[in-house]
Design a protein around this motif. Structure first.
Motif, PDB file in Angstrom:
ATOM      1  N   VAL A   6       0.622  -1.041   0.062  1.00 51.85           N
ATOM      2  CA  VAL A   6       0.378   0.377   0.287  1.00 51.85           C
ATOM      3  C   VAL A   6       0.886   1.247  -0.091  1.00 51.85           C
ATOM      4  N   LYS A 136      -6.382  -0.603   5.281  1.00 50.13           N
ATOM      5  CA  LYS A 136      -5.294  -1.420   4.204  1.00 50.13           C
ATOM      6  C   LYS A 136      -3.805  -1.090   5.156  1.00 50.13           C
ATOM      7  N   TYR A 150      -5.857 -10.970   3.526  1.00 51.43           N
ATOM      8  CA  TYR A 150      -5.811  -8.677   3.398  1.00 51.43           C
ATOM      9  C   TYR A 150      -6.972  -8.690   2.666  1.00 51.43           C
ATOM     10  N   LYS A 154     -10.338  -6.261   4.962  1.00 46.71           N
ATOM     11  CA  LYS A 154     -11.084  -5.247   4.282  1.00 46.71           C
ATOM     12  C   LYS A 154     -12.674  -5.682   3.954  1.00 46.71           C
TER      13      LYS A 154
END
Length: 174
Positions: A6, A136, A150, A154
């Motif tokens: 990110v 994130k 991941y 989210k």
């Protein structure tokens, strides 16, 4: 193995979208309705994985299916619905992913509006955008090589945000 990164917002992301969208339009012109920049890279100032997400709206999914070889020539892998009924999903770049295409028939208003509402809501609600960015970043640090973890991390936040975004979008229409 693909590492989840990110990164801070990049002013080039909209430019990269424009360049790629022209290539896509050149092969889907017979069924083309619209192409929009969506996802985190479409939200100014929002950190994101540097993958340009595009929403391609078409008149005919069967015609689109017939263009898989053309997409391959542009470096895309055609993955069919890939978990969302009525979608055609394409990804470019392998482990060094650069672009995703989420293609829908123009009548699939639910999916089209969901993507647009999410993008527009984050653009107009920086506090929510910052919460999403923090989540994130935390998940990328915690699961740098586990895309499923991941995404799972989210999921609840995104679902909640999508509901807020759709309500917000409906209120904007009245």
């Amino acid at each position: 193995m693909r590492k989840i990164n990110v990164v801070p917002y990049d002013e080039q992301w909209p430019v990269l979208f424009e360049l790629e969208s022209k290539k896509i339009k050149s092969i889907v012109y017979e069924t083309y309705v619209n192409i929009l920049h969506i996802g985190s890279t479409s939200v100014p100032k929002l950190s994101a994985k540097p993958v340009i997400d595009m929403l391609l709206i078409v008149e005919d999914l069967e015609k689109l299916n017939q263009l898989d070889d053309d997409f391959k020539q542009l470096g895309y892998e055609a993955l069919g619905e890939y978990g969302i009924i009525g979608r055609r999903f394409y990804r470019k770049g392998g482990d060094m992913r650069t672009h995703h295409i989420h293609a829908f028939h123009y009548s699939n208003i639910v999916e089209i509006e969901r993507h647009i509402a999410f993008r527009d809501y984050l653009r107009r609600h920086p506090e929510q955008s910052q919460l999403y960015e923090a989540l994130k970043s935390q998940l990328a640090a915690r699961f740098p090589y586990d895309n499923n973890a991941y995404c799972d991390g989210k999921n609840d936040f995104i679902k909640q945000l999508e509901q807020q975004a759709l309500k917000w979008m409906m209120a904007q229409k009245t």
